[in-house]
Design a protein around this motif. Structure first.
Motif, PDB file in Angstrom:
ATOM      1  N   GLY A   1       0.844  -1.199   0.000  1.00 18.66           N
ATOM      2  CA  GLY A   1       0.000   0.000   0.000  1.00 18.66           C
ATOM      3  C   GLY A   1       0.877   1.246   0.000  1.00 18.66           C
ATOM      4  O   GLY A   1       1.835   1.331   0.775  1.00 18.66           O
ATOM      5  N   LEU A   2       0.561   2.210  -0.868  1.00 18.35           N
ATOM      6  CA  LEU A   2       1.337   3.451  -0.962  1.00 18.35           C
ATOM      7  C   LEU A   2       0.405   4.627  -0.668  1.00 18.35           C
ATOM      8  O   LEU A   2      -0.625   4.781  -1.335  1.00 18.35           O
ATOM      9  CB  LEU A   2       1.930   3.612  -2.357  1.00 18.35           C
ATOM     10  CG  LEU A   2       2.705   2.417  -2.926  1.00 18.35           C
ATOM     11  CD1 LEU A   2       3.192   2.731  -4.343  1.00 18.35           C
ATOM     12  CD2 LEU A   2       3.882   2.037  -2.031  1.00 18.35           C
ATOM     13  N   VAL A   3       0.761   5.443   0.310  1.00 22.20           N
ATOM     14  CA  VAL A   3      -0.066   6.607   0.667  1.00 22.20           C
ATOM     15  C   VAL A   3       0.807   7.846   0.534  1.00 22.20           C
ATOM     16  O   VAL A   3       1.868   7.940   1.160  1.00 22.20           O
ATOM     17  CB  VAL A   3      -0.617   6.476   2.102  1.00 22.20           C
ATOM     18  CG1 VAL A   3      -1.501   7.675   2.450  1.00 22.20           C
ATOM     19  CG2 VAL A   3      -1.398   5.173   2.265  1.00 22.20           C
ATOM     20  N   THR A   4       0.378   8.790  -0.297  1.00 20.56           N
ATOM     21  CA  THR A   4       1.268   9.902  -0.673  1.00 20.56           C
ATOM     22  C   THR A   4       0.653  11.275  -0.378  1.00 20.56           C
ATOM     23  O   THR A   4      -0.567  11.417  -0.348  1.00 20.56           O
ATOM     24  CB  THR A   4       1.625   9.809  -2.175  1.00 20.56           C
ATOM     25  OG1 THR A   4       0.412   9.770  -2.931  1.00 20.56           O
ATOM     26  CG2 THR A   4       2.452   8.570  -2.462  1.00 20.56           C
ATOM     27  N   PRO A   5       1.508  12.298  -0.170  1.00 16.99           N
ATOM     28  CA  PRO A   5       1.045  13.651   0.129  1.00 16.99           C
ATOM     29  C   PRO A   5       0.920  14.489  -1.148  1.00 16.99           C
ATOM     30  O   PRO A   5       1.287  14.047  -2.237  1.00 16.99           O
ATOM     31  CB  PRO A   5       2.171  14.187   1.009  1.00 16.99           C
ATOM     32  CG  PRO A   5       3.397  13.572   0.423  1.00 16.99           C
ATOM     33  CD  PRO A   5       2.995  12.221  -0.123  1.00 16.99           C
TER      34      PRO A   5
ATOM     35  N   ALA B   1       2.731  -4.620   3.267  1.00 11.80           N
ATOM     36  CA  ALA B   1       3.592  -3.491   3.622  1.00 11.80           C
ATOM     37  C   ALA B   1       2.892  -2.183   3.276  1.00 11.80           C
ATOM     38  O   ALA B   1       2.030  -2.146   2.393  1.00 11.80           O
ATOM     39  CB  ALA B   1       4.915  -3.580   2.871  1.00 11.80           C
ATOM     40  N   VAL B   2       3.263  -1.126   3.992  1.00  9.14           N
ATOM     41  CA  VAL B   2       2.746   0.219   3.707  1.00  9.14           C
ATOM     42  C   VAL B   2       3.908   1.199   3.659  1.00  9.14           C
ATOM     43  O   VAL B   2       4.749   1.239   4.564  1.00  9.14           O
ATOM     44  CB  VAL B   2       1.806   0.748   4.818  1.00  9.14           C
ATOM     45  CG1 VAL B   2       1.098   2.013   4.352  1.00  9.14           C
ATOM     46  CG2 VAL B   2       0.821  -0.281   5.263  1.00  9.14           C
ATOM     47  N   SER B   3       3.928   2.006   2.610  1.00 11.21           N
ATOM     48  CA  SER B   3       4.885   3.113   2.547  1.00 11.21           C
ATOM     49  C   SER B   3       4.082   4.408   2.583  1.00 11.21           C
ATOM     50  O   SER B   3       3.190   4.623   1.762  1.00 11.21           O
ATOM     51  CB  SER B   3       5.715   3.026   1.266  1.00 11.21           C
ATOM     52  OG  SER B   3       6.579   4.140   1.200  1.00 11.21           O
ATOM     53  N   PHE B   4       4.405   5.268   3.538  1.00 15.16           N
ATOM     54  CA  PHE B   4       3.619   6.490   3.755  1.00 15.16           C
ATOM     55  C   PHE B   4       4.522   7.700   3.775  1.00 15.16           C
ATOM     56  O   PHE B   4       5.592   7.684   4.396  1.00 15.16           O
ATOM     57  CB  PHE B   4       2.895   6.382   5.109  1.00 15.16           C
ATOM     58  CG  PHE B   4       2.273   7.674   5.588  1.00 15.16           C
ATOM     59  CD1 PHE B   4       1.039   8.095   5.114  1.00 15.16           C
ATOM     60  CD2 PHE B   4       2.944   8.489   6.505  1.00 15.16           C
ATOM     61  CE1 PHE B   4       0.468   9.287   5.553  1.00 15.16           C
ATOM     62  CE2 PHE B   4       2.379   9.681   6.947  1.00 15.16           C
ATOM     63  CZ  PHE B   4       1.137  10.080   6.468  1.00 15.16           C
ATOM     64  N   THR B   5       4.096   8.777   3.131  1.00 13.51           N
ATOM     65  CA  THR B   5       4.723  10.082   3.309  1.00 13.51           C
ATOM     66  C   THR B   5       3.624  11.072   3.633  1.00 13.51           C
ATOM     67  O   THR B   5       2.621  11.144   2.909  1.00 13.51           O
ATOM     68  CB  THR B   5       5.476  10.524   2.042  1.00 13.51           C
ATOM     69  OG1 THR B   5       6.453   9.549   1.725  1.00 13.51           O
ATOM     70  CG2 THR B   5       6.164  11.865   2.258  1.00 13.51           C
ATOM     71  N   GLY B   6       3.806  11.831   4.701  1.00  9.73           N
ATOM     72  CA  GLY B   6       2.794  12.806   5.086  1.00  9.73           C
ATOM     73  C   GLY B   6       3.050  13.306   6.490  1.00  9.73           C
ATOM     74  O   GLY B   6       4.196  13.384   6.939  1.00  9.73           O
ATOM     75  N   SER B   7       1.979  13.615   7.190  1.00  7.09           N
ATOM     76  CA  SER B   7       2.117  14.250   8.500  1.00  7.09           C
ATOM     77  C   SER B   7       2.478  13.237   9.587  1.00  7.09           C
ATOM     78  O   SER B   7       2.211  12.036   9.453  1.00  7.09           O
ATOM     79  CB  SER B   7       0.803  14.939   8.862  1.00  7.09           C
ATOM     80  OG  SER B   7      -0.222  13.969   8.955  1.00  7.09           O
TER      81      SER B   7
END
Ligand code: NAP
Ligand code: MG
Length: 481
Positions: free
Chosen positions: A144-148, A221-227
């Motif tokens: 899972g990819l979560v992006t800003p 897996a999760v890759s996150f960029t943000g707050s």
């Protein structure tokens, strides 16, 4: 009629009745498009599709996967002008900055496409006779990819490309404030013929989709960029399920300016790092820590330079600083400016929302410089993510190092000096993941590891060869012949 942008699930463009608007923050009368608002069911469908696509995609050879990424890069390159203009219109950064970012996204796709032909494992001699031992990389599964919104093309690219080249299948959730730039990459992968289910894109509310994503059974897996807040929440959820996780979060990045620095380039570097992209870079300088001997002269020069910056619609030539990404971010900036006024005194320049003439329908904030900021002041401690610079006085190099490190964050850190020993002392003692010397604190390349230290980051680094560590696992083999 504004265009409707659908989600992409199992190789199909999937529409729903509920949509949300993507508007131009430089002129909110301009509707860029409507995006389909994904649901938890969409996330589950996407996760199931990614799981089904995994065996064939991971069995494909690395070079063959690379060819698809090369093709997607070529497709994006053909649409370069359009994709860059889309980014300026949805995020607000100036067109030259947007072009730089799209160029970067294309280069990232090509860089990782090439990794498909390398995919370095390990081969070492055994202690035993006639034993051949090695470790090879294998994918981890559905990621899972979560992006800003602030690097709406580069960050999706630097997560998608290594995930795919390592043989994983992907479920991606873009930022609601700027989903089109990520959508363009997915469109390019689709046109490049990526097999169905390998890449899935679901836009919509972070809260709803984020919960569905960390609950999705096939996820590994999760890759996150943000707050920091969202990152911390995701970490708790993911840890409970033993998901692999990588977090890139907030910062409060310092630039130390020593008395021996090349003065005019130090001024230029600080102004660039503080204000370009409206201060909305995760690696932006928000604290300039200046040695006493040049402090007053430096403050005056930064203020003079900042006053020359042209604020406006980033599509127009000659504009240096675009709008804040949305009303919420603008309100945050203005609230911190008020706190700064109370704690540190009147700003030396800026400090207002701009609404004159053509700026009336956008979220424009003047580049703002506070001087005399103390370590205890809120604007020296909390991330603002806007065009606000706090200048702080340091007695000497030691004092500057102490101030720079005395913060829970550790994303980027910079020093301006012509003294080689000081530069190296800084390199070894700065508590941050990304360091620059005589350059702005922002402005990284994709060929080296990217990521922070302390509360700014968690898990393996992104980009460069390091990216493979997160997106693959080793299989170790002992073979007697
Ligand atoms: P954000 O609010 O945390 O959002 C980031 C992403 O998470 C968005 O896609 C958002 O969706 C989603 N999200 C929101 N709530 C969620 C939840 N409960 N579960 C899962 N996902 C959720 O951050 P932002 O405002 O977009 O970006 C600004 C922040 O990012 C700043 O703090 C900045 O420092 C940081 N940043 C860090 C780096 C780095 O490399 N360290 C790089 C860039 C930015 P919605 O858009 O739908 O809310
Ligand atoms: Mg927008």
């Amino acid at each position: 009629m504004a265009q409707l942008f659908s989600n992409y699930i199992n190789g199909e463009w999937v529409s729903r009745d509920q949509t949300f608007e993507n508007r131009n923050p430089a002129n909110t009368n301009e509707l860029i498009g409507n995006f389909v608002k994904g649901t938890a069911q969409d996330i589950n469908d996407a996760a199931a599709a990614a799981a089904a696509a995994l065996p064939a995609w991971s069995a494909m050879s690395g070079p063959a996967r690379g060819n698809i990424l090369f093709k997607a890069a070529d497709i994006l390159d053909k649409k370069f002008e359009q994709v860059a203009a889309d980014m300026t219109r949805e995020e607000g950064k100036t067109l030259p900055e947007a072009k730089g970012e799209v160029r970067r996204a294309i280069n990232i796709l090509r860089y990782f496409a090439g990794e498909g032909s390398r995919m370095p494992g390990m081969l070492v001699p055994s202690e035993r006779d006639r034993v051949h031992m090695f470790a090879l990389r294998k994918p981890i599964g559905v990621v899972g990819l979560v992006t800003p919104w602030n690097f709406p093309s580069a960050i999706p690219a630097w997560k998608l490309a290594p995930a795919l080249i390592c043989g994983n299948t992907v479920l991606m959730k873009p930022a609601s404030a700027a989903p089109l730039s990520a959508w363009r990459i997915v469109e390019a992968l689709h046109e490049a013929g990526i097999p169905k289910g390998v890449v899935n894109f679901v836009a919509g509310s972070g809260g709803t989709l984020g919960q569905a994503l960390v609950n999705a059974a096939p996820l590994k897996a999760v890759s996150f960029t943000g707050s920091c807040e969202v990152g911390q929440w995701l970490h708790q959820q993911a840890s409970a399920r033993h998901l692999r996780i990588q977090l890139e979060m907030g910062g409060k990045n310092p630039t130390i300016v020593l008395a021996d620095a090349d003065f005019s380039s130090a001024v230029e570097n600080v102004v660039n790092a503080a204000f370009f992209s409206t201060g909305q870079k995760c690696t932006a300088t928000s604290r300039a820590i200046v040695e006493d001997a040049i402090y007053d002269r430096f403050v005056a020069a930064v203020v003079e330079r900042t006053k020359k910056l042209k604020v406006g619609d980033g599509m127009q030539p000659g504009i240096d600083i675009g709008p804040c990404v949305d009303e919420g971010q603008m309100e945050t900036d203005l609230r911190y400016i008020e706190i700064g006024r109370q704690e540190s005194g009147e700003p030396r320049c800026g400090g207002r929302r701009l609404t004159e003439g053509a700026l009336a329908n956008g979220y424009f904030v003047e580049p703002t410089v506070f001087a005399g900021v103390e370590e205890s002041h809120t604007i020296a401690r909390e991330e603002i993510f806007g065009p606000v610079l706090a200048i702080m006085r340091a007695k000497d190099f030691e004092d500057a190092m102490r101030i720079a490190n005395n913060i829970p964050f550790g994303l980027s850190s910079s020093i301006q000096t012509t003294n080689l020993s000081r530069a190296f002392e800084f390199i070894y003692r700065a508590e941050a993941g990304l360091l620059t010397v005589n350059l702005p604190s922002a402005g990284v390349e994709y060929q080296l590891p990217f990521g922070g230290a302390k509360d700014s980051s968690f898990g393996p680094k992104e980009q460069g060869p390091a990216a493979l560590e997160f997106y693959s696992d080793y299989k170790t083999v002992y073979l007697k012949y």
